[in-house]
Design an enzyme around this catalytic site. Sequence first.
Site, short mmCIF file in Angstrom:
data_model
loop_
_atom_site.label_atom_id
_atom_site.label_comp_id
_atom_site.label_asym_id
_atom_site.label_seq_id
_atom_site.Cartn_x
_atom_site.Cartn_y
_atom_site.Cartn_z
N TYR A 78 -9.40 5.97 7.11
CA TYR A 78 -9.54 6.30 8.63
C TYR A 78 -10.52 7.32 8.74
O TYR A 78 -10.52 8.34 8.00
CB TYR A 78 -8.12 6.76 9.19
CG TYR A 78 -6.99 5.82 9.16
CD1 TYR A 78 -6.35 5.33 8.25
CD2 TYR A 78 -6.92 5.07 10.46
CE1 TYR A 78 -5.65 4.40 8.43
CE2 TYR A 78 -5.69 4.04 10.86
CZ TYR A 78 -5.11 3.75 9.91
OH TYR A 78 -4.19 2.45 9.92
N HIS A 120 0.83 -1.41 -0.02
CA HIS A 120 0.10 -0.06 -0.11
C HIS A 120 0.72 1.20 -0.02
O HIS A 120 1.76 1.49 0.91
CB HIS A 120 -1.04 0.08 1.36
CG HIS A 120 -2.16 -0.79 1.01
ND1 HIS A 120 -3.23 -0.45 1.67
CD2 HIS A 120 -2.46 -1.91 0.29
CE1 HIS A 120 -4.25 -1.38 1.29
NE2 HIS A 120 -3.62 -2.22 0.55
N LYS A 133 0.83 -0.07 14.90
CA LYS A 133 2.18 -0.08 15.22
C LYS A 133 2.44 -1.37 16.26
O LYS A 133 3.57 -1.59 16.45
CB LYS A 133 2.57 1.16 16.06
CG LYS A 133 2.47 2.30 15.29
CD LYS A 133 3.80 2.29 14.32
CE LYS A 133 3.62 3.35 13.14
NZ LYS A 133 3.82 2.78 11.84
N PRO A 159 -4.70 0.75 18.60
CA PRO A 159 -4.26 0.37 17.38
C PRO A 159 -4.26 1.42 15.95
O PRO A 159 -4.09 0.95 15.04
CB PRO A 159 -5.43 -0.58 16.95
CG PRO A 159 -6.32 -0.62 17.95
CD PRO A 159 -5.56 0.13 19.19
N TYR A 167 3.73 6.52 9.76
CA TYR A 167 3.08 5.55 9.46
C TYR A 167 4.09 4.30 8.80
O TYR A 167 3.63 3.30 9.30
CB TYR A 167 1.74 6.08 8.59
CG TYR A 167 0.80 5.11 8.39
CD1 TYR A 167 -0.17 5.30 9.26
CD2 TYR A 167 0.83 4.02 7.39
CE1 TYR A 167 -1.35 4.18 9.22
CE2 TYR A 167 -0.19 3.26 7.47
CZ TYR A 167 -1.16 3.35 8.25
OH TYR A 167 -2.21 2.15 8.18
P1 RFL Z 1 0.90 -11.59 22.01
O1 RFL Z 1 0.42 -11.76 20.55
O2 RFL Z 1 -0.01 -11.14 22.87
O3 RFL Z 1 1.58 -12.78 22.21
C1 RFL Z 1 1.99 -13.29 23.43
C2 RFL Z 1 1.88 -14.85 23.76
O4 RFL Z 1 2.07 -15.31 24.69
C3 RFL Z 1 1.44 -16.03 25.39
N1 RFL Z 1 1.31 -16.06 26.80
C4 RFL Z 1 1.78 -17.04 27.72
N2 RFL Z 1 2.76 -17.99 27.30
C5 RFL Z 1 3.28 -18.75 28.35
N3 RFL Z 1 3.19 -18.41 29.82
C6 RFL Z 1 2.19 -17.53 30.14
N4 RFL Z 1 2.23 -17.06 31.37
C7 RFL Z 1 1.82 -16.66 28.98
N5 RFL Z 1 0.96 -15.39 29.03
C8 RFL Z 1 0.78 -15.19 27.62
C9 RFL Z 1 0.10 -15.79 24.85
O5 RFL Z 1 -0.99 -16.94 24.71
C10 RFL Z 1 0.23 -15.37 23.37
O6 RFL Z 1 0.60 -16.38 22.58
O7 RFL Z 1 2.23 -10.40 22.01
P2 RFL Z 1 3.33 -10.25 21.09
O8 RFL Z 1 4.09 -11.51 20.36
O9 RFL Z 1 4.01 -9.50 21.67
O10 RFL Z 1 2.86 -9.61 19.89
C11 RFL Z 1 2.13 -8.36 19.77
C12 RFL Z 1 0.85 -8.24 18.85
O11 RFL Z 1 0.28 -9.21 18.88
C13 RFL Z 1 0.05 -7.11 19.21
O12 RFL Z 1 0.99 -5.84 19.25
C14 RFL Z 1 -0.83 -6.74 18.07
O13 RFL Z 1 -1.51 -7.64 17.73
C15 RFL Z 1 -1.94 -5.53 18.81
N6 RFL Z 1 -3.11 -5.51 18.20
C16 RFL Z 1 -3.18 -4.89 17.03
N7 RFL Z 1 -1.84 -4.27 16.42
C17 RFL Z 1 -1.87 -3.59 15.26
O14 RFL Z 1 -0.66 -3.25 14.77
N8 RFL Z 1 -2.93 -3.57 14.51
C18 RFL Z 1 -4.44 -4.09 15.20
O15 RFL Z 1 -5.13 -3.77 14.43
C19 RFL Z 1 -4.34 -4.88 16.43
N9 RFL Z 1 -5.47 -5.21 16.79
C20 RFL Z 1 -4.09 -6.02 18.65
C21 RFL Z 1 -5.09 -6.07 18.07
C22 RFL Z 1 -4.13 -6.44 20.00
C23 RFL Z 1 -5.03 -7.15 20.64
N10 RFL Z 1 -5.13 -7.68 22.16
C24 RFL Z 1 -3.95 -7.77 22.82
C25 RFL Z 1 -6.34 -8.11 22.80
C26 RFL Z 1 -6.46 -6.52 18.59
C27 RFL Z 1 -6.51 -6.99 20.10
C28 RFL Z 1 -7.72 -7.68 20.27
C1 PHB Z 2 -6.26 -4.05 10.62
O1 PHB Z 2 -6.24 -4.22 9.29
O2 PHB Z 2 -6.42 -4.74 11.60
C2 PHB Z 2 -5.76 -2.63 11.01
C3 PHB Z 2 -5.19 -1.54 10.14
C4 PHB Z 2 -4.63 -0.55 10.35
C5 PHB Z 2 -4.70 -0.02 11.70
C6 PHB Z 2 -5.50 -1.00 12.66
C7 PHB Z 2 -5.71 -2.10 12.29
O3 PHB Z 2 -4.47 1.08 11.99
#
Ligand code: RFL
Ligand code: PHB
Length: 394
Positions: A201, A72, A297, A293, A385
């Site tokens: 957005y 993109h 990042k 989000p 971004y």
């Molecule tokens: P994760 O993905 O939370 O993975 C952590 C892993 O550790 C495990 N765990 C354990 N394992 C052993 N012992 C324990 N005591 C443990 N406790 C936990 C968990 O089961 C899991 O598998 O962290 P990591 O690897 O740092 O990755 C970070 C990303 O996942 C996170 O920053 C993003 O997904 C944040 N996020 C989003 N980021 C974006 O850039 N765009 C988004 O649209 C976006 N949507 C989101 C999100 C995070 C969400 N969370 C945390 C609720 C939507 C949600 C719902």
């Molecule tokens: C997504 O595709 O989940 C997404 C994209 C951009 C954002 C947050 C989430 O800023």
Amino acid sequence: MRTQVAIIGAGPAGLLLGQLLHTSGIEAVIIEQRSADYVLGRIRAGVLEQVTMDLLEKAGVSARAHAQGLPHDGIELLFKGARHRIDLHALSGGSRVTVYGQTEVTHDLMDARAAAGLTTVYEAANVRVHDFDGSQPRVTWEKDGQAHELRCDFIAGCDGYHGVCRASVPEGALKTYERVYPFGWLGVLADVPPVSHELIYANTERGFALCSMRSTTRSRYYLQVPDTDKVENWSIEQFWAELANRLDPEAREHLVTGPALEMSIAPLRSFVAEPMRFGRLFLAGDAAHIVPPTGAKGLNLAASDVGYLWNAFADHYGDKSNAGIDTYSDRCLRRVWRAERFSWWFTSLMHRFPDTGEFGQKMQEAELDYLIHSRAASTALAENYVGLPMDFGA
Ligand code: RFL
Ligand code: PHB
């Protein structure tokens, strides 16, 4: 059991670290409390920075992201009913982002780990980290009714916001910074073509909306909802109607609706824990920091933390230098705080706050107007971004 690096958590941070260490001949075992299917079932991030793509490449897992990810070159900002394009590619001097879901990244990393025959323990209960303030850290857990112990040189705490690693740091050794926003994002994943070929957005009087995607046939949409809202309060029909209400007429016309593959509410939070290292325990990704989000990042920061940690361990085992280990926390936090600032700013600009008021709304409109008409302002948005470089000078 013994290994060089014990990694807690098989999310993107833990899995990516495991692959990067493997390329440097450093042994690691991953301990994850959930099953692999559960980890793969979480629908989260969708936008990868170039820095993240480069790290996936270094880990040898970028083939599918390159082939199937959508490059993109711009995003659109919708306010006062009109859309304005930010040319990320031109403004950032040639960078772009790749739309490729976190689920797919996780899949690719799990496949590579399995193909290399590397050990991941899934469904580990009662995971505990011990003695990381000394020279011989240990990890213990239970599985199938048996107690297990892993001795190691270092522990990488990649266990997310609710993990055990940050919680095991002695009280007082950690300073935390937090902002909780008074709203969440209601997200829907659906097998319908995206409303537009770039992300939209939207700042509207009914609240924020985001039109994103996973592919040309799968869309990801979000609506700002009050933090008290529950997903049970929403039917998919209500979701589509509310999304349509927050779009401009042209986007509304192109909106294709369908059943939801997933629907959930995510709370919005800014959070940083400092420092990110305690003796032989290193925090990475969501275990150390959370961003709202809006700037996409979260996953990208997890990847850059892991990039710094990989360098630190490679120097330690290769060159026998501890410089990377000693500077790990400071290097990460500098990039983390910049991403925190950007995510907070973009969140503040695009959402309706309970106390926004008429003046606050005018301020948002004036800032958006400035943003799209000033090359300096839109350049600042674009370079944040697409992602700041990992080494941005002294
Ligand atoms: P994760 O993905 O939370 O993975 C952590 C892993 O550790 C495990 N765990 C354990 N394992 C052993 N012992 C324990 N005591 C443990 N406790 C936990 C968990 O089961 C899991 O598998 O962290 P990591 O690897 O740092 O990755 C970070 C990303 O996942 C996170 O920053 C993003 O997904 C944040 N996020 C989003 N980021 C974006 O850039 N765009 C988004 O649209 C976006 N949507 C989101 C999100 C995070 C969400 N969370 C945390 C609720 C939507 C949600 C719902
Ligand atoms: C997504 O595709 O989940 C997404 C994209 C951009 C954002 C947050 C989430 O800023």
